[in-house]
Design a protein around this motif. Structure first.
Motif, mmCIF file in Angstrom:
data_model
loop_
_atom_site.group_PDB
_atom_site.id
_atom_site.type_symbol
_atom_site.label_atom_id
_atom_site.label_comp_id
_atom_site.label_asym_id
_atom_site.label_seq_id
_atom_site.Cartn_x
_atom_site.Cartn_y
_atom_site.Cartn_z
ATOM 1 N N ALA A 1 18.233 16.706 75.082
ATOM 2 C CA ALA A 1 18.000 15.202 75.774
ATOM 3 C C ALA A 1 18.068 14.202 74.831
ATOM 4 C CB ALA A 1 16.492 15.277 76.253
ATOM 5 N N LEU A 2 18.269 14.345 73.611
ATOM 6 C CA LEU A 2 18.206 13.245 72.526
ATOM 7 C C LEU A 2 19.686 12.486 72.771
ATOM 8 C CD1 LEU A 2 15.648 14.897 71.684
ATOM 9 C CD2 LEU A 2 16.232 14.093 69.435
ATOM 10 N N ARG A 3 20.576 13.295 73.465
ATOM 11 C CA ARG A 3 21.933 12.731 73.423
ATOM 12 C C ARG A 3 21.841 12.041 74.615
ATOM 13 N NH1 ARG A 3 25.679 17.542 73.426
ATOM 14 N NH2 ARG A 3 27.204 15.966 73.263
ATOM 15 N N ILE A 4 20.992 11.737 75.254
ATOM 16 C CA ILE A 4 20.922 10.914 76.464
ATOM 17 C C ILE A 4 20.007 9.671 76.542
ATOM 18 C CG2 ILE A 4 20.434 10.993 79.038
ATOM 19 C CD1 ILE A 4 21.469 14.043 79.040
ATOM 20 N N TYR A 5 18.627 10.149 75.950
ATOM 21 C CA TYR A 5 17.771 8.971 76.165
ATOM 22 C C TYR A 5 17.913 7.917 74.908
ATOM 23 C CZ TYR A 5 14.282 11.115 72.970
ATOM 24 O OH TYR A 5 13.741 11.824 71.899
ATOM 25 N N GLU A 6 17.559 6.679 75.267
ATOM 26 C CA GLU A 6 17.516 5.566 74.330
ATOM 27 C C GLU A 6 18.920 5.147 74.018
ATOM 28 O OE1 GLU A 6 14.804 4.812 71.307
ATOM 29 O OE2 GLU A 6 13.319 6.066 72.247
ATOM 30 N N GLY A 7 19.961 5.391 75.039
ATOM 31 C CA GLY A 7 21.364 5.275 74.819
ATOM 32 C C GLY A 7 22.051 6.508 74.847
ATOM 33 N N ALA A 8 22.707 6.969 75.587
ATOM 34 C CA ALA A 8 23.645 8.301 75.773
ATOM 35 C C ALA A 8 24.751 8.170 74.717
ATOM 36 C CB ALA A 8 24.283 8.474 77.147
ATOM 37 N N SER A 9 25.323 9.041 74.191
ATOM 38 C CA SER A 9 26.171 9.096 73.333
ATOM 39 C C SER A 9 27.560 8.273 73.477
ATOM 40 C CB SER A 9 26.671 10.649 72.892
ATOM 41 O OG SER A 9 25.712 11.497 72.320
ATOM 42 N N ASP A 10 28.000 8.249 74.675
ATOM 43 C CA ASP A 10 28.957 7.629 75.175
ATOM 44 C C ASP A 10 28.678 5.998 75.043
ATOM 45 O OD1 ASP A 10 30.669 9.751 75.553
ATOM 46 O OD2 ASP A 10 30.386 10.032 77.596
ATOM 47 N N VAL A 11 27.605 5.638 75.328
ATOM 48 C CA VAL A 11 27.179 4.397 75.261
ATOM 49 C C VAL A 11 27.077 4.038 73.773
ATOM 50 C CG1 VAL A 11 25.153 2.697 75.819
ATOM 51 C CG2 VAL A 11 25.664 4.469 77.384
ATOM 52 N N GLN A 12 26.666 4.717 72.972
ATOM 53 C CA GLN A 12 26.648 4.594 71.526
ATOM 54 C C GLN A 12 28.206 4.322 70.963
ATOM 55 O OE1 GLN A 12 23.579 3.885 69.874
ATOM 56 N NE2 GLN A 12 23.010 4.530 72.357
ATOM 57 N N LYS A 13 29.019 5.017 71.385
ATOM 58 C CA LYS A 13 30.613 4.809 71.093
ATOM 59 C C LYS A 13 30.827 3.270 71.468
ATOM 60 C CE LYS A 13 31.755 9.660 71.288
ATOM 61 N NZ LYS A 13 32.527 10.682 71.673
ATOM 62 N N VAL A 14 30.576 2.987 72.787
ATOM 63 C CA VAL A 14 30.790 1.473 73.047
ATOM 64 C C VAL A 14 30.093 0.444 72.066
ATOM 65 C CG1 VAL A 14 30.738 -0.060 75.064
ATOM 66 C CG2 VAL A 14 31.151 2.240 75.372
ATOM 67 N N VAL A 15 28.840 0.748 71.794
ATOM 68 C CA VAL A 15 28.143 -0.256 70.987
ATOM 69 C C VAL A 15 28.700 -0.243 69.564
ATOM 70 C CG1 VAL A 15 26.038 -0.547 69.823
ATOM 71 C CG2 VAL A 15 25.996 0.098 71.962
ATOM 72 N N ILE A 16 29.053 0.752 69.096
ATOM 73 C CA ILE A 16 29.804 1.020 67.721
ATOM 74 C C ILE A 16 31.242 0.170 67.699
ATOM 75 C CG2 ILE A 16 30.787 2.313 65.996
ATOM 76 C CD1 ILE A 16 28.556 4.525 66.805
ATOM 77 N N ALA A 17 31.669 0.483 68.604
ATOM 78 C CA ALA A 17 33.254 -0.060 68.797
ATOM 79 C C ALA A 17 33.063 -1.697 68.889
ATOM 80 C CB ALA A 17 33.948 0.328 70.185
ATOM 81 N N ARG A 18 32.092 -2.246 69.925
ATOM 82 C CA ARG A 18 32.062 -3.590 70.172
ATOM 83 C C ARG A 18 31.598 -4.329 68.716
ATOM 84 N NH1 ARG A 18 29.547 -3.864 76.174
ATOM 85 N NH2 ARG A 18 31.516 -3.265 77.394
ATOM 86 N N GLN A 19 30.457 -3.685 68.289
ATOM 87 C CA GLN A 19 29.918 -4.154 66.768
ATOM 88 C C GLN A 19 30.950 -4.123 65.745
ATOM 89 O OE1 GLN A 19 26.706 -5.459 66.205
ATOM 90 N NE2 GLN A 19 26.522 -5.535 68.329
ATOM 91 N N THR A 20 31.891 -2.920 65.656
ATOM 92 C CA THR A 20 32.888 -2.969 64.682
ATOM 93 C C THR A 20 33.835 -4.069 64.562
ATOM 94 O OG1 THR A 20 32.376 -0.850 64.511
ATOM 95 C CG2 THR A 20 34.405 -1.759 63.579
ATOM 96 N N LYS A 21 34.096 -4.434 66.193
ATOM 97 C CA LYS A 21 35.345 -5.534 66.218
ATOM 98 C C LYS A 21 34.635 -6.925 66.193
ATOM 99 C CE LYS A 21 38.347 -7.196 70.035
ATOM 100 N NZ LYS A 21 37.952 -8.685 69.743
ATOM 101 N N ALA A 22 33.325 -7.106 66.298
ATOM 102 C CA ALA A 22 32.594 -8.233 66.253
ATOM 103 C C ALA A 22 32.348 -8.478 64.529
ATOM 104 C CB ALA A 22 31.141 -8.287 66.709
ATOM 105 N N ALA A 23 32.097 -7.397 63.915
ATOM 106 C CA ALA A 23 31.970 -7.538 62.349
ATOM 107 C C ALA A 23 33.295 -8.061 61.748
ATOM 108 C CB ALA A 23 31.535 -6.434 61.976
ATOM 109 N N GLN A 24 34.349 -7.412 62.352
ATOM 110 C CA GLN A 24 35.694 -7.814 61.645
ATOM 111 C C GLN A 24 35.965 -9.342 62.229
ATOM 112 O OE1 GLN A 24 39.275 -6.374 63.655
ATOM 113 N NE2 GLN A 24 39.830 -5.622 61.812
#
Length: 383
Positions: free
Chosen positions: A356-379
């Motif tokens: 369940a920890l890979r789903i709640y408070e943001g599923a793993s796939d959602v975290q990938k989207v967040v990381i990608a967007r944040q990485t692009k913004a930081a760049q």
């Protein structure tokens, strides 16, 4: 004896090491009856509160120590999943009050949840929106001195046993994310209904809630109207790292169990550990545990050091720790052989707990989207 060498890392101060020892001592003495999940969680909240372990879950000044929260969740999760759950929800459920509540709201609820006298919950997810918080449809309509709530929430942890809910509803200041607000809601209000209790592979108190013309006073709003999305994301920014810490606790327990197993189990007259393939598995498990810990405590240290947001760091920690804890636990099950899938064995319990920890408070796939967007913004910002 679990590895505690990570406590010497520069992320921690002496007070964190002292706190970890205190949590370990309390956790060893907890008595948990898993035959009645609701009763177990109620008792755990009381016991953790009486022992003073819930103190870090709330702060009138809005200064939550994320490293302390993470350490507590890691240690409790290593001992028992329900103990971790009970601690975590006291913080997540009142996180918005700690960070954005009025002095009156804080005085009314934080002493109760921190002492274990009241159980809290975080009511964000809806049946049709899931992780897409901006598409929430539950409404809060102003009517004189009240807001009238209508809609449903689902997969609400502590749903059905909580004394106070932090709830998010659409007040309509603007479309999408900018039109949500946060409210304090109690289950004794007319129109509040527990529609369904939800059963999962690792039993926890979960429910679907329905609100039909539930009236709450204007004073129950947390923060400003339309600030609900920002409040929710700020709370998750703090507590997402702690989900990763719970996964780390599960992984550490799995590694400990596996090491005991391969040391005690003999094959052809020698310990199972002597097989090079088994040593390779143990090495992979240890690597995953330490890598997860580094990501988790980097995110926690950054937040505690004054970073306004640690969205990328927390997302990285949660994604890596939860996904790799799943791998560590699966390897432990494999090393146990048939005993690994025997009901009630520690690694079998961990196998059910981690998913369940890979789903709640943001599923793993959602975290990938967040990381990608944040990485692009930081760049783009040159950071």
């Amino acid at each position: 004896m679990p590895d505690r060498s990570f406590l010497t890392w520069p992320f921690f101060e002496p007070r964190h090491r002292d706190w970890a020892a205190r949590v370990e001592q309390v956790a060893q003495g907890l008595e948990i009856d898993h035959t009645d999940t609701d009763a177990a969680c109620r008792r755990l909240v009381r016991d953790l509160g009486a022992a003073g372990l819930l103190h870090p879950t709330a702060d009138e000044g809005g200064q939550l120590d994320v490293r302390t929260l993470c350490l507590t969740r890691e240690i409790l999760a290593r001992h028992d999943g329900l103990a971790d759950f009970s601690f975590a929800m006291q913080g997540l459920g009142t996180g918005a009050i700690s960070l954005f509540g009025t002095p009156e709201q804080k005085a009314a609820w934080l002493p109760k949840t921190r002492s274990g006298q009241a159980i809290s919950a975080f009511a964000l997810t809806e049946p049709q929106s899931g992780s897409d918080v901006a598409n929430s449809t539950m409404t809060a309509t102003r009517d004189g001195d009240d807001y009238v709530l209508n809609g449903e929430k689902t997969w609400i942890s502590n749903g059905g046993i909580a004394d106070v809910y932090t709830l998010f509803a659409r007040t309509g200041e603007a479309p999408g994310a900018k039109g949500l607000s946060a409210f304090i809601v109690t289950p004794d209000l007319p129109g509040f209904e527990v529609v369904e209790r939800l059963s999962t592979i690792a039993p926890h108190p979960l429910a679907t809630l329905r609100f039909t013309d539930v009236r709450v006073p204007v004073q129950s709003m947390i923060g400003a109207g339309g600030a609900g999305f920002r409040i929710a994301m700020s709370v998750l920014d703090v507590f997402r790292s702690t989900v990763a810490a719970a996964a780390l606790g599960f992984a550490r327990r799995a590694l400990d169990e596996a090491l005991q197993r391969v040391g005690a189990r003999h094959v052809q007259g020698a310990p199972l550990f002597d097989l090079q393939m088994v040593q390779g598995h143990v090495a992979d498990m240890a690597l995953d545990v330490d890598a997860a810990a580094l990501l988790i405590y980097r995110a926690a240290w950054a937040k505690d050091s004054g970073a306004p947001r640690v969205t990328r760091e927390a997302a990285m920690a949660k994604l890596f720790a939860t996904d790799h804890a799943q791998q560590v636990i699966d390897t432990a099950v494999q090393l146990f052989g048939g005993d690994g899938v025997r009901s009630g064995m520690p690694v079998e319990t961990l196998y059910r707990e981690i998913r369940a920890l890979r789903i709640y408070e943001g599923a793993s796939d959602v975290q990938k989207v967040v990381i990608a967007r944040q990485t692009k913004a930081a760049q783009s910002e040159g950071k």
